[in-house]
Design a protein around this motif. Structure first.
Motif, short mmCIF file in Angstrom:
data_model
loop_
_atom_site.label_atom_id
_atom_site.label_comp_id
_atom_site.label_asym_id
_atom_site.label_seq_id
_atom_site.Cartn_x
_atom_site.Cartn_y
_atom_site.Cartn_z
N ASN A 60 0.95 -1.15 0.12
CA ASN A 60 -0.01 0.04 -0.06
C ASN A 60 1.03 1.08 -0.06
O ASN A 60 1.86 1.40 0.67
N SER B 37 0.52 5.57 0.21
CA SER B 37 -0.49 6.80 0.17
C SER B 37 0.48 7.93 0.87
O SER B 37 1.15 7.70 1.78
N PRO B 38 -0.26 9.09 0.56
CA PRO B 38 0.69 10.27 0.97
C PRO B 38 -0.13 10.79 2.11
O PRO B 38 -1.43 10.72 2.14
N PHE B 39 0.55 11.48 3.01
CA PHE B 39 0.27 12.04 4.61
C PHE B 39 0.83 13.17 4.72
O PHE B 39 2.20 13.23 4.81
N SER B 40 0.18 14.18 4.88
CA SER B 40 0.80 15.62 5.12
C SER B 40 0.79 16.07 6.51
O SER B 40 1.41 17.19 7.00
N PHE B 41 0.07 15.23 7.57
CA PHE B 41 0.30 15.57 8.67
C PHE B 41 1.32 14.75 9.32
O PHE B 41 1.54 13.66 9.48
N SER C 24 0.24 11.20 10.43
CA SER C 24 -1.08 11.02 10.95
C SER C 24 -1.86 10.68 9.96
O SER C 24 -2.68 11.26 9.42
N PRO C 25 -2.48 9.11 9.90
CA PRO C 25 -3.28 8.78 9.13
C PRO C 25 -4.79 8.83 9.86
O PRO C 25 -5.00 8.18 10.91
N ALA C 26 -5.52 9.90 9.46
CA ALA C 26 -6.64 10.47 10.47
C ALA C 26 -7.70 9.60 10.15
O ALA C 26 -7.98 9.01 9.00
N LYS D 144 -7.92 4.43 7.62
CA LYS D 144 -7.01 4.18 6.45
C LYS D 144 -6.42 2.89 6.36
O LYS D 144 -6.07 2.29 7.46
N HIS D 145 -6.22 2.28 5.01
CA HIS D 145 -5.58 0.89 4.85
C HIS D 145 -4.17 1.13 5.68
O HIS D 145 -3.58 0.24 6.33
N THR D 146 -3.50 2.14 5.25
CA THR D 146 -2.05 2.37 6.13
C THR D 146 -2.06 2.28 7.43
O THR D 146 -1.04 1.43 8.07
N SER E 18 -3.40 8.86 -3.70
CA SER E 18 -4.32 9.15 -2.49
C SER E 18 -5.70 8.62 -2.83
O SER E 18 -6.55 8.70 -1.88
N ARG F 164 2.16 20.38 1.13
CA ARG F 164 0.90 20.66 0.99
C ARG F 164 0.29 21.64 1.97
O ARG F 164 0.83 22.17 2.85
N TYR G 273 -0.45 23.53 -3.23
CA TYR G 273 0.70 22.81 -2.82
C TYR G 273 1.82 23.91 -2.90
O TYR G 273 1.61 25.00 -3.68
C1 FMN Z 1 -0.78 15.44 -0.48
C2 FMN Z 1 -1.80 14.62 0.26
C3 FMN Z 1 -1.74 14.68 1.65
C4 FMN Z 1 -2.41 13.67 2.49
N1 FMN Z 1 -2.40 13.97 3.67
C5 FMN Z 1 -3.05 12.91 4.80
C6 FMN Z 1 -2.91 12.94 6.24
O1 FMN Z 1 -2.01 13.69 6.67
N2 FMN Z 1 -3.72 12.23 6.87
C7 FMN Z 1 -4.80 11.53 6.27
O2 FMN Z 1 -5.31 10.80 6.97
N3 FMN Z 1 -5.06 11.62 4.98
C8 FMN Z 1 -4.35 12.37 4.05
N4 FMN Z 1 -4.52 12.37 2.81
C9 FMN Z 1 -5.33 11.39 2.13
C10 FMN Z 1 -4.94 10.08 1.96
O3 FMN Z 1 -3.81 10.12 1.09
C11 FMN Z 1 -6.09 9.01 1.61
O4 FMN Z 1 -7.03 8.95 2.52
C12 FMN Z 1 -5.64 7.92 1.11
O5 FMN Z 1 -6.41 7.18 0.36
C13 FMN Z 1 -5.38 6.90 2.20
O6 FMN Z 1 -5.20 5.70 1.79
P1 FMN Z 1 -5.01 4.18 2.38
O7 FMN Z 1 -6.62 4.10 2.86
O8 FMN Z 1 -4.53 3.29 1.34
O9 FMN Z 1 -4.26 4.37 3.61
C14 FMN Z 1 -3.73 13.28 1.72
C15 FMN Z 1 -3.85 13.17 0.48
C16 FMN Z 1 -2.88 13.74 -0.11
C17 FMN Z 1 -3.04 13.80 -1.90
#
Ligand code: FMN
Length: 294
Positions: free
Chosen positions: A39, A41-45, A59-61, A70-72, A99, A184, A190
């Motif tokens: 898997n 995925s991007p996270f900016s927290f 932080s995957p919120a 989230k899957h992550t 994402s 972000r 961005y």
């Molecule tokens: C640049 C960017 C930053 C993101 N930052 C976050 C974040 O910090 N926390 C969060 O929960 N989701 C964030 N997202 C949304 C997740 O990437 C999105 O929910 C993703 O589908 C999660 O994938 P997963 O379910 O495979 O883990 C961000 C998306 C983008 C494009």
């Protein structure tokens, strides 16, 4: 205007916070589930919180929309491993694509077109295109709440860091223009940390700057000098004194030209000092300002 957090819908507060707490670096998190499904995925927290031990937190919120997780995060609970890949400008559109909420079992490596590279210390893949890839073990996960919008602080310790040597300068340090990171902001914004967006601010170090409160009032209350200019002037460690050896043609011209208009002269001196400060010439700017106070 003012906002009291409890009085707004979470989605609205989320938007205000994301626009104000910005720009945020992007953690491109590569994880694996128990069965070895990747898997990405991007996270900016996300940020760096210490270097001994090296500590990164992202932080995957919980989704604001429906309070799902989230899957992550699920993968991290299961395996306690993640590769944090940094995101540069060349990768940003594909990273955003990753994402998308693809169903479990669909690899975002394939969907977003990134190249998986095997890691050395942990199972999840690295992203080949990312200039810095950090293989991390997860030390702790802190849930900040149970409702939509709650954070899950994933506390990570890098155990192996891969750096692409193409982003180094001739002293072997990371060159900000070569790494070309993106961050972000609110909404779909961005920013790109290279070119004119990058500038230097002299570090105050252990020696103490004299402080804005120690600046002469004519400088402190100047209508020309800005807060940044005052910050530069106040970052010297000793109150500067006139240097009789300071010899400057432009300064002499100002004195000659404005000798009959002292108020105009002060403005012109402040403008000149400002120009010098913009070039990082703090001592010279002080000499110009001190000459005006005679
Ligand atoms: C640049 C960017 C930053 C993101 N930052 C976050 C974040 O910090 N926390 C969060 O929960 N989701 C964030 N997202 C949304 C997740 O990437 C999105 O929910 C993703 O589908 C999660 O994938 P997963 O379910 O495979 O883990 C961000 C998306 C983008 C494009």
């Amino acid at each position: 205007m003012q906002i009291i957090p409890g009085q707004l819908k979470t989605a609205e507060l989320h938007t205000w916070l994301q626009s104000a707490i910005a720009p945020r670096p992007i953690c491109f998190a590569s994880t694996m589930d128990k069965d070895g499904q990747p898997n990405l995925s991007p996270f900016s927290f996300f940020n760096l919180f210490g270097s001994n031990p090296p500590t990164l937190i992202f932080s995957p919120a919980r989704r604001v929309r429906d309070n799902t997780i989230k899957h992550t995060l699920e993968n991290i609970y299961a395996t306690k491993e993640v590769v944090i890949n940094v995101v540069n400008y060349a990768m940003v559109q594909q990273a955003s694509l990753a994402s998308c909420e693809y169903p479990r079992g669909i690899s975002e490596f394939e969907k977003s077109g990134f190249t998986p590279l095997p890691s050395e210390k942990i199972k999840p893949f690295r992203v080949k295109e990312s200039p810095v890839q950090l293989e991390c073990i997860v030390k702790e996960i802190i849930e900040t709440g149970q409702e939509g919008g709650a954070g899950n602080l994933v506390i990570c310790e890098p155990v192996l860091i891969h750096i692409n040597e193409d982003i180094l300068d001739n002293k072997g340090a990371i060159d900000p223009h070569k790494i070309d990171l993106v961050a972000r902001m609110g909404a779909d914004y961005y920013c790109r940390a290279s070119g004119d967006a990058v500038f230097e601010v002299a570090k105050p170090n252990t020696a103490l700057g004299i402080g804005v409160d120690a600046l002469p009032l004519t400088i402190r209350h100047s209508h020309i000098l800005t807060g940044n200019n005052l910050g530069q002037l106040a970052n010297v460690q000793q109150q500067p004194v006139i240097d009789p050896a300071f010899d400057d043609v432009h300064l002499k011209n100002i004195f000659q030209y404005y000798s009959i208009a002292p108020e105009e002269m002060e403005k012109e001196l402040h403008r000149y000092a400002q120009k010098l400060l913009e070039q990082g010439k703090v001592q010279e700017a002080w000499q110009v300002l001190l000459a005006g106070s005679l």
